[in-house]
Enzyme design. Structure first.
Site, PDB file in Angstrom:
ATOM      1  N   PRO A   2       1.655  -2.421 -10.281  1.00 51.43           N
ATOM      2  CA  PRO A   2       2.139  -1.851  -9.096  1.00 51.43           C
ATOM      3  C   PRO A   2       1.424  -1.182  -7.782  1.00 51.43           C
ATOM      4  O   PRO A   2       0.959  -0.634  -7.705  1.00 51.43           O
ATOM      5  CB  PRO A   2       3.513  -0.743  -9.138  1.00 51.43           C
ATOM      6  CG  PRO A   2       3.733  -1.226 -10.624  1.00 51.43           C
ATOM      7  CD  PRO A   2       2.055  -1.140 -10.905  1.00 51.43           C
ATOM      8  N   GLU A   3       1.292  -1.704  -6.446  1.00 55.67           N
ATOM      9  CA  GLU A   3       0.474  -1.073  -5.742  1.00 55.67           C
ATOM     10  C   GLU A   3       1.453  -0.706  -4.167  1.00 55.67           C
ATOM     11  O   GLU A   3       2.575  -0.946  -4.749  1.00 55.67           O
ATOM     12  CB  GLU A   3      -0.547  -2.417  -4.623  1.00 55.67           C
ATOM     13  CG  GLU A   3      -1.413  -3.203  -5.980  1.00 55.67           C
ATOM     14  CD  GLU A   3      -2.020  -4.231  -5.558  1.00 55.67           C
ATOM     15  OE1 GLU A   3      -1.889  -4.039  -3.972  1.00 55.67           O
ATOM     16  OE2 GLU A   3      -2.534  -4.517  -6.251  1.00 55.67           O
ATOM     17  N   LYS A  54       0.476   5.716  -4.576  1.00 56.19           N
ATOM     18  CA  LYS A  54       0.482   5.003  -5.658  1.00 56.19           C
ATOM     19  C   LYS A  54       1.629   5.702  -6.606  1.00 56.19           C
ATOM     20  O   LYS A  54       1.873   5.145  -7.615  1.00 56.19           O
ATOM     21  CB  LYS A  54      -0.165   3.865  -6.250  1.00 56.19           C
ATOM     22  CG  LYS A  54      -0.961   3.513  -5.567  1.00 56.19           C
ATOM     23  CD  LYS A  54      -2.321   2.265  -6.484  1.00 56.19           C
ATOM     24  CE  LYS A  54      -3.065   1.564  -5.256  1.00 56.19           C
ATOM     25  NZ  LYS A  54      -3.691   0.655  -6.559  1.00 56.19           N
ATOM     26  N   ARG A 126       3.273  -1.070 -21.876  1.00 59.79           N
ATOM     27  CA  ARG A 126       1.285  -0.876 -21.901  1.00 59.79           C
ATOM     28  C   ARG A 126       1.431   0.592 -22.380  1.00 59.79           C
ATOM     29  O   ARG A 126       0.340   1.275 -22.467  1.00 59.79           O
ATOM     30  CB  ARG A 126       0.838  -1.379 -21.265  1.00 59.79           C
ATOM     31  CG  ARG A 126       1.500  -3.301 -21.083  1.00 59.79           C
ATOM     32  CD  ARG A 126       0.249  -3.185 -20.829  1.00 59.79           C
ATOM     33  NE  ARG A 126      -1.719  -3.198 -20.792  1.00 59.79           N
ATOM     34  CZ  ARG A 126      -2.625  -4.112 -20.209  1.00 59.79           C
ATOM     35  NH1 ARG A 126      -2.247  -4.514 -19.205  1.00 59.79           N
ATOM     36  NH2 ARG A 126      -3.939  -4.141 -21.154  1.00 59.79           N
ATOM     37  N   ARG A 272     -11.825  -6.367 -12.120  1.00 67.75           N
ATOM     38  CA  ARG A 272     -10.741  -7.727 -11.408  1.00 67.75           C
ATOM     39  C   ARG A 272     -11.179  -8.652 -10.581  1.00 67.75           C
ATOM     40  O   ARG A 272     -12.334  -9.397 -10.916  1.00 67.75           O
ATOM     41  CB  ARG A 272     -10.683  -6.931 -10.201  1.00 67.75           C
ATOM     42  CG  ARG A 272     -10.035  -5.009 -10.070  1.00 67.75           C
ATOM     43  CD  ARG A 272      -9.603  -4.685  -8.975  1.00 67.75           C
ATOM     44  NE  ARG A 272      -9.009  -3.262  -9.250  1.00 67.75           N
ATOM     45  CZ  ARG A 272      -9.198  -2.079  -9.320  1.00 67.75           C
ATOM     46  NH1 ARG A 272     -10.443  -1.835  -9.995  1.00 67.75           N
ATOM     47  NH2 ARG A 272      -8.345  -0.292  -9.741  1.00 67.75           N
TER      48      ARG A 272
END
Length: 282
Positions: A2-3, A54, A126, A272
């Site tokens: 999530p950003e 975040k 996770r 990324r």
């Protein structure tokens, strides 16, 4: 992961339901997901929901905080009662013939109960995310891209001071708070700048375009309640965001550019992926 748009969407949703609620119970199903003494929050009342980058900062009336980092797969799900604690199945939880999943699920790590019977579930498939009870609101002190401190002048200064590629600069949470891989790729496309350009090579006009593109892309992400490109991110009521429906370049490898029709390219760097149009971005 999530950003900023996803975390801000969650913050706004929780701000509507959590303030003034008193905590009456907590169950920690996975000890590494909760840091601090769980008993210390019993009887405390939530006063506000903040965010630093975040990280969510749930403020308690004891002048302490429940800091929440969702990391790769964290979710915060809210139910007004245990009987209503069912959500659409959007992550592989447990088999369901109804399309609903009863909380807690096998990925529920922490469950917080309130005096009025409402519940807050922290799910994390996770197991990288966490909740920490602390006396301070954790998170970066760098300017937030949604705030007044993220000025064009500040952005120009940090770009001029480094030869790192511009996408790496955008993702540096110690310099700019909240931008992640999805929105960095799309903002760079909007500004017409390749992700591998060195930050100090950008012209004044490019700095202006990118500064504006970053803010507008993040705002669009918030307006669309984030990105549910995978099934992991959901809002506290279990619904999905919709930014994935308008990706500019992110996750569009091989697909035609929305402007020139050229195939979108992809190259992995530092764990990324960079996505860009070879014609529209320079």
């Amino acid at each position: 992961m999530p950003e900023l748009p996803e975390v801000e969407t969650i913050r706004r949703a929780l701000e509507q339901v959590l303030p003034r609620k008193q905590i009456t119970g907590i169950r920690v199903y996975y000890p590494r997901s909760f840091s601090g003494d769980p008993a210390a929050i019993i009887g405390k009342q939530i006063t506000s929901i903040g965010r630093k980058g975040k990280i969510l900062n749930i403020r308690l009336n004891s002048e302490s905080y429940l800091n929440v980092h969702l990391k790769m797969s964290g979710q915060l799900l809210y139910a007004s009662s245990r009987e209503s604690a069912e959500f659409p199945v959007v992550v592989p939880l447990e088999p369901s013939s109804t399309g609903l999943s009863r909380m807690p699920s096998r990925v529920t790590r922490v469950e917080i109960e309130f005096a009025d019977g409402a519940l807050l579930f922290f799910n994390d498939q996770r197991k990288f995310g966490w909740i920490r009870h602390a006396t301070v609101a954790e998170g970066t002190d760098a300017p937030d891209v949604t705030g007044p401190a993220f000025t064009q002048e500040y952005f120009a200064e940090i770009c001029a001071g480094t030869s790192r590629d511009i996408k790496t600069v955008l993702l540096d949470q110690s310099k700019i708070a909240g931008v992640g891989n999805v929105y960095a790729n799309d903002a760079l496309f909007t500004a017409g700048i390749r992700p591998d350009r060195s930050a100090d090579s950008l012209t004044g006009n490019e700095i202006r375009r990118l500064h504006r593109a970053v803010i507008e892309t993040i705002q669009e992400g918030i307006a669309r309640k984030g990105t549910s490109a995978t099934s992991i991110y959901v809002t506290p009521d279990g619904s999905k965001g919709s930014y994935q429906l308008i990706f500019r370049v992110y996750s569009r490898e091989g697909q035609p550019c929305h402007i020139c029709g050229s195939p979108i390219l992809r190259k992995k760097k530092g764990g990324r992926s960079n996505f860009w149009c070879p014609i529209c971005q320079h």
